[in-house]
Design a protein around this motif. Structure first.
Motif, short mmCIF file in Angstrom:
data_model
loop_
_atom_site.label_atom_id
_atom_site.label_comp_id
_atom_site.label_asym_id
_atom_site.label_seq_id
_atom_site.Cartn_x
_atom_site.Cartn_y
_atom_site.Cartn_z
N ASN A 64 0.86 -1.18 0.00
CA ASN A 64 0.00 0.00 0.00
C ASN A 64 0.90 1.24 0.00
N ALA A 90 -5.22 1.55 -5.01
CA ALA A 90 -5.08 0.58 -3.92
C ALA A 90 -5.25 -0.83 -4.45
N GLU A 134 -8.61 -2.36 2.55
CA GLU A 134 -8.48 -1.14 3.35
C GLU A 134 -8.25 -1.44 4.82
N ARG A 135 -8.56 -2.66 5.25
CA ARG A 135 -8.39 -3.05 6.65
C ARG A 135 -7.67 -4.38 6.71
N SER A 159 -6.97 0.18 10.10
CA SER A 159 -7.34 0.76 8.82
C SER A 159 -6.09 1.22 8.10
N LYS A 179 -6.07 3.07 5.71
CA LYS A 179 -6.31 4.45 5.29
C LYS A 179 -6.32 5.38 6.50
#
Length: 442
Positions: free
Chosen positions: A199, A223, A227-228, A241, A243
């Motif tokens: 990432n 991405a 996201e998690r 997270s 993000k």
């Protein structure tokens, strides 16, 4: 056999090496720098700072640049002292106040010419070395699979941070050269056995100052990983997270969180600016009777609550409140509330030395309130992640001023920095940024 150009032979001081080595270097120079390598000449008396290890060559230290055409941002350049004797090589930036980031000093190029003027080889060597170092520290392990793999100057790659969370590597880019060498960096990461996802998280504001076009950054931000993800730290599981704040999780606080676990047995604990609950969960694991976490971010608190359930902890012993930390503390002081153990880990209040004075006042006010909420004889762990505060050495003076304002006396019991997988190069103290102080408040 074609000879290495005289200028480069002198510049890298490789004349004494066996013939095969200069030949290899010649091949690298011809194929990777077909138009030659410019030389950045420092002003007289300015070289020692960089010889001693500071990798950031600021524009004010430069006297002239030799080479036509002039180097462009991301180009490899030689760096020389006022007599044009080389001290090393690095990556040029035509926009930044730091016009060169030194990558290899002259004596290193002499002893290991395989990386000389070869950024791809240098990246491979430095990242492999970082993997080996973390392995010697027992990372990753069954109990902990969240750690920092590359810590910028601490791992001799200024501007690059790589955090590993399980099978995900999060890259925090804060230099133009990192963006230029993104494919090579990702290739090195993909060779690491347990990493399946990368990432890329550019630090947009800092990269602007390095001359990077923000629209170009957005174009490469596709991405390719979830996201998690779930991680383990000291036996405690977390959903994080990718993000979220910084790289998604503050791995540098790992050893300090574990310390809180050791001192929380039978205590009432307050965790201010708790983010996803790291200190709070460790307090519960350590046997705290009651834990309160406070943060202004709803997404962070939702993660914290998920982490309580993930670890099968008793929700009756831990609660989280969405509120500004200052507002919460002022209200708690008016209600005459207090806790046995208080932790306050605010966001970076002094991103640069320019705002240090104002930030000092904010740190003093926050800590004065936190001291008033700490029972007399209780413990306060207070943190600063502002590099300008750590480097200035004023944090203890700020705390003493806070104690005076609060009408309390303090005793310093413990001072700690970041976890050991966040190495700091002592020749470049600006790399130190985390300061944790444990106080007894009376």
């Amino acid at each position: 056999m074609k000879q290495v150009p005289t200028l480069l032979m002198k510049s890298l001081s490789l004349c004494s090496l066996p013939p095969a080595t200069p030949s290899t270097l010649h091949h690298q120079i011809v194929h990777h720098q077909p138009k030659g390598v410019a030389k950045v000449v420092l002003k007289k008396g300015k070289a020692q700072l960089f010889k001693d290890g500071n990798p950031m060559v600021y524009s004010g230290a430069v006297d002239r640049i030799i080479g036509r055409p002039p180097p462009k941002t991301g180009d490899i350049v030689l760096v020389a002292d006022g007599t044009e004797k080389p001290i090393g090589w690095g990556l040029y930036n035509s926009v930044s106040m730091f016009c060169v980031r030194l990558m290899q000093l002259q004596d290193e190029a002499t002893s290991d010419s395989s990386c000389a003027l070869n950024m791809e080889k240098l990246l491979e060597t430095r990242i492999d070395s970082a993997v080996e170092l973390r392995g010697s520290l027992g990372l990753p392990s069954v109990d902990t699979n969240a750690y920092r793999l590359i810590n910028s100057e601490g791992d001799r790659l200024s501007g690059l941070i790589i955090d590993v969370f399980g099978d995900v590597a999060v890259v925090a880019s804060s230099a133009a050269w990192v963006e230029k060498y993104r494919p090579e960096i990702e290739a090195c990461i993909r060779k690491i056995d347990h990493i399946n996802h990368i990432n890329w998280r550019p630090s947009v504001d800092i990269l602007k100052e390095d001359g990077i076009n923000v629209s170009d950054i957005k174009e490469v931000q596709s991405a390719t990983c979830p996201e998690r993800t779930k991680i383990m730290e000291n036996g405690i599981a977390y959903t994080i997270s990718l993000k979220g704040q910084k790289t998604g999780f503050y791995a540098d606080q790992r050893e300090n969180r574990q310390f809180i676990s050791r001192i929380s047995g039978g205590q009432k604990v307050l965790d201010l600016c708790c983010y996803s609950g790291g200190f709070a969960l460790n307090a519960v694991r350590g046997g705290a009777l009651d834990v309160t976490g406070v943060d202004s971010s709803l997404p962070a608190l939702e993660l914290a609550k998920e982490n309580v359930a993930l670890n099968n902890m008793d929700p009756g012993r831990i609660s989280f409140l969405k509120q500004d930390a200052t507002d919460f503390m002022k209200g708690a002081v008016l209600r005459d509330e207090s806790w046995d153990v208080v932790i306050i880990d605010p966001p970076k209040l002094a991103p640069s030395k320019k705002v240090l004075h104002g930030a000092s006042g904010m740190y003093r006010n926050l800590n004065s309130l936190a001291m008033q909420l700490t029972k007399r004889g209780g413990l306060l762990m207070t943190c600063s992640c502002s590099g300008a505060v750590t480097q200035s050495g004023i944090f203890l003076r700020i705390l003493q001023g806070a104690a005076s304002t609060a009408g309390r006396k303090i005793t310093v019991l413990r001072q700690a920095g970041a976890a050991c997988d966040h190495p700091i190069d002592p020749s470049y103290p600006e790399g130190a940024y985390l300061s944790n102080v444990l106080l007894r408040v009376s």
